[in-house]
Scaffold this motif. Structure first.
Motif, short mmCIF file in Angstrom:
data_model
loop_
_atom_site.label_atom_id
_atom_site.label_comp_id
_atom_site.label_asym_id
_atom_site.label_seq_id
_atom_site.Cartn_x
_atom_site.Cartn_y
_atom_site.Cartn_z
N GLU A 1 -9.29 7.49 -7.92
CA GLU A 1 -8.65 8.46 -7.14
C GLU A 1 -8.94 9.65 -7.39
O GLU A 1 -8.02 10.64 -7.13
CB GLU A 1 -6.92 8.06 -7.30
N ALA B 1 0.91 -1.08 0.11
CA ALA B 1 0.02 0.11 -0.10
C ALA B 1 0.91 1.41 0.16
O ALA B 1 0.59 2.24 -0.64
CB ALA B 1 -1.00 0.08 1.25
N ASP B 2 2.00 1.12 0.82
CA ASP B 2 2.75 2.31 0.61
C ASP B 2 3.68 2.77 -0.84
O ASP B 2 3.69 3.82 -1.02
CB ASP B 2 3.92 2.25 1.67
N CYS C 1 0.92 4.43 -2.75
CA CYS C 1 0.68 5.65 -2.51
C CYS C 1 1.86 6.47 -2.93
O CYS C 1 1.46 7.43 -3.57
CB CYS C 1 0.71 5.88 -1.12
N ARG C 2 3.01 6.02 -2.98
CA ARG C 2 4.28 6.75 -3.71
C ARG C 2 3.97 6.83 -5.38
O ARG C 2 4.15 7.86 -5.90
CB ARG C 2 5.26 5.69 -3.69
N GLN D 1 -7.27 -0.80 -1.92
CA GLN D 1 -7.70 0.36 -2.11
C GLN D 1 -8.84 0.72 -0.82
O GLN D 1 -8.60 0.13 0.15
CB GLN D 1 -8.93 0.41 -3.42
N HIS D 2 -9.35 2.16 -0.83
CA HIS D 2 -10.02 2.66 0.16
C HIS D 2 -11.14 1.55 0.66
O HIS D 2 -11.54 0.98 -0.42
CB HIS D 2 -10.44 4.10 0.17
N GLY E 1 -8.18 11.67 -3.92
CA GLY E 1 -6.80 11.89 -3.34
C GLY E 1 -5.98 12.43 -4.35
O GLY E 1 -4.95 13.14 -3.98
N ASN F 1 1.19 6.80 -6.77
CA ASN F 1 -0.12 7.83 -7.13
C ASN F 1 0.47 9.35 -6.74
O ASN F 1 0.00 10.27 -7.45
CB ASN F 1 -1.16 7.72 -5.96
N GLU F 2 1.57 9.50 -6.04
CA GLU F 2 2.12 10.85 -5.62
C GLU F 2 2.72 11.24 -7.09
O GLU F 2 2.93 12.47 -7.28
CB GLU F 2 3.19 10.97 -4.44
#
Length: 415
Positions: A328, A289-290, A293-294, A373-374, A331, A296-297
């Motif tokens: 997304e 998940a981390d 997230c990276r 996912q969320h 986010g 997505n950034e």
């Protein structure tokens, strides 16, 4: 002939123009050489004094938006909206002309450009004259456009009837010229008002709907339903497909991803160009998940920028509805581009089956993707509306169309 210099607040220039004289007038861009735009003889003098080719049409200065209906037909809602937004200001709007506008102004064409200048002395003169001004820049053709009364006098002292001394022009660049008589709207001359500001203003007049939700919930069907009902008024974008398109075409995006995930690289066998291997990248980020997230950034700014460009493009195409499908949406910040946001939620087992069938994944891999996912609550709590895709296809379709009709209105629902 002695050229009379009018002070900014001095009356008389408008009457002089109405009676056939030529008076240079200040605007926020450059000085214009104004004549009665409904008087063929006055307009002919403008062409003669400037040495302007007769094949080049003139635009008309008007005192405000309400004048559009007197000189143009039809007047699209978008044109009225831009006039309301930017007039007085450096924007000339080209529309189909009414017959009241002399052919010489239009240079034999069917259109005329209208502009409301941001200059108090010139607006006062327009009110005094009670006629539109044909007013190209106050310089001989081929010479620099004047930004002060003294520059105009250097060009035309003794050859024009007057000049209103409104001081130095603030912008010093001609107005932006936009054609709105046909679709798509076109920038004919880039001037003081940037394209982005015009397109963003038109986008404000659109309904931009952001659709989000977890993978496998049925978001894409919302795009299909919207296109089916609203047809040519609607444009839709699937952000997953947009991302894949960017990944295939955008070298900057590839480089940014490989800076973070070098292990996702692949070298093209023929060209030797290194790019992102989508399968490798998916294996990396959906395990962690981390890392997702990276990723997505890195990717979100590229996707959101591309969506914003599409919104501008479609606003210039005259679209009234723009629907974004993005898991997304929240986010990424794409929700900030939307006038309304909608989440779609579906039972877990239905989602698993859809992902397996759609993407050819095993149940284990489908569940792994879902876990990355969320939770459902994240989507419902961060959107304005929520739809449950928990019944038959027709029931879901009716829910979506009922909501779209409520948000947009005016469309025929055939089912």
């Amino acid at each position: 002939m002695k050229t009379r210099v009018f002070e900014a607040s001095e009356p008389g220039a408008g009457e002089l123009i109405r009676n056939g004289g030529l008076v240079a007038v200040p605007t926020e861009t450059v000085y214009g050489l104004a004549g009665n735009g409904l008087d063929e003889a006055a307009v002919r003098k403008i062409y003669e004094v400037k040495g302007r080719p007769a094949v080049k049409p003139l635009s008309l200065m008007v005192p405000g938006k309400s004048a559009m209906k007197f000189y143009c037909d039809p007047v699209p809602q978008d044109a009225e909206y831009l006039a309301e937004k930017f007039w007085p200001g450096p924007l000339t709007i080209v529309l189909n002309s009414r017959s009241i506008v002399p052919e010489i102004v239009r240079a034999g064409g069917e259109t005329v450009g209208l502009r409301c200048p941001d200059s108090a002395p010139t607006l006062s003169a327009l009110k005094e004259a009670a006629v539109p001004f044909a007013a190209p820049s106050a310089n001989p053709s081929g010479e620099p456009s004047p930004k002060s009364a003294s520059e105009v006098l250097n060009y035309f002292d003794g050859t024009i009837d007057g000049i209103i001394d409104g001081g130095e022009c603030v912008l010093g660049t001609e107005s932006t010229l936009i054609a709105m008589n046909t679709l798509p709207y076109r920038i004919l001359r880039q001037g003081a008002l940037p394209y982005e500001m015009i397109a963003d203003a038109l986008a404000e007049n659109m309904t931009v709907i952001g659709v989000t939700g977890p993978t496998g919930c049925g978001k894409t069907s919302v795009l299909d339903f919207a296109s089916e009902v609203y047809k040519e008024d609607c444009f839709t974008v699937d952000c997953d497909r947009l991302y894949h398109s960017l990944l295939a075409e955008n070298a900057e995006l590839n480089a940014a991803i490989l800076m973070t995930f070098p292990e996702a690289s692949e070298e093209a066998p023929l060209s030797g160009v290194v790019h992102v291997d989508r399968k490798k990248l998916s294996g990396i980020v959906f395990e962690d998940a981390d890392k997702l997230c990276r990723l997505n950034e890195v990717t979100h700014p590229f996707v959101v920028s591309a969506v914003k460009d599409l919104i501008r493009q479609q606003a210039m195409n005259g679209k009234k509805i723009f629907v974004i499908d993005a898991s997304e949406l929240i986010g990424s910040g794409a929700d900030l581009l939307c006038s309304v946001t909608v989440s779609v939620l579906a039972p877990l087992e239905d989602r698993i089956q859809r992902i397996m069938n759609r993407d050819g994944l095993s149940r284990f891999d489908a569940e792994k993707r879902i876990k990355a996912q969320h939770e459902d609550a994240f989507y419902s709590e961060n959107t304005m509306y929520s739809i449950g895709n928990d019944g038959t296809f027709e029931e879901y379709r009716k829910k979506v169309l009922d909501l779209l009709n409520n948000l947009i209105g005016g469309a025929e629902n055939e089912g």
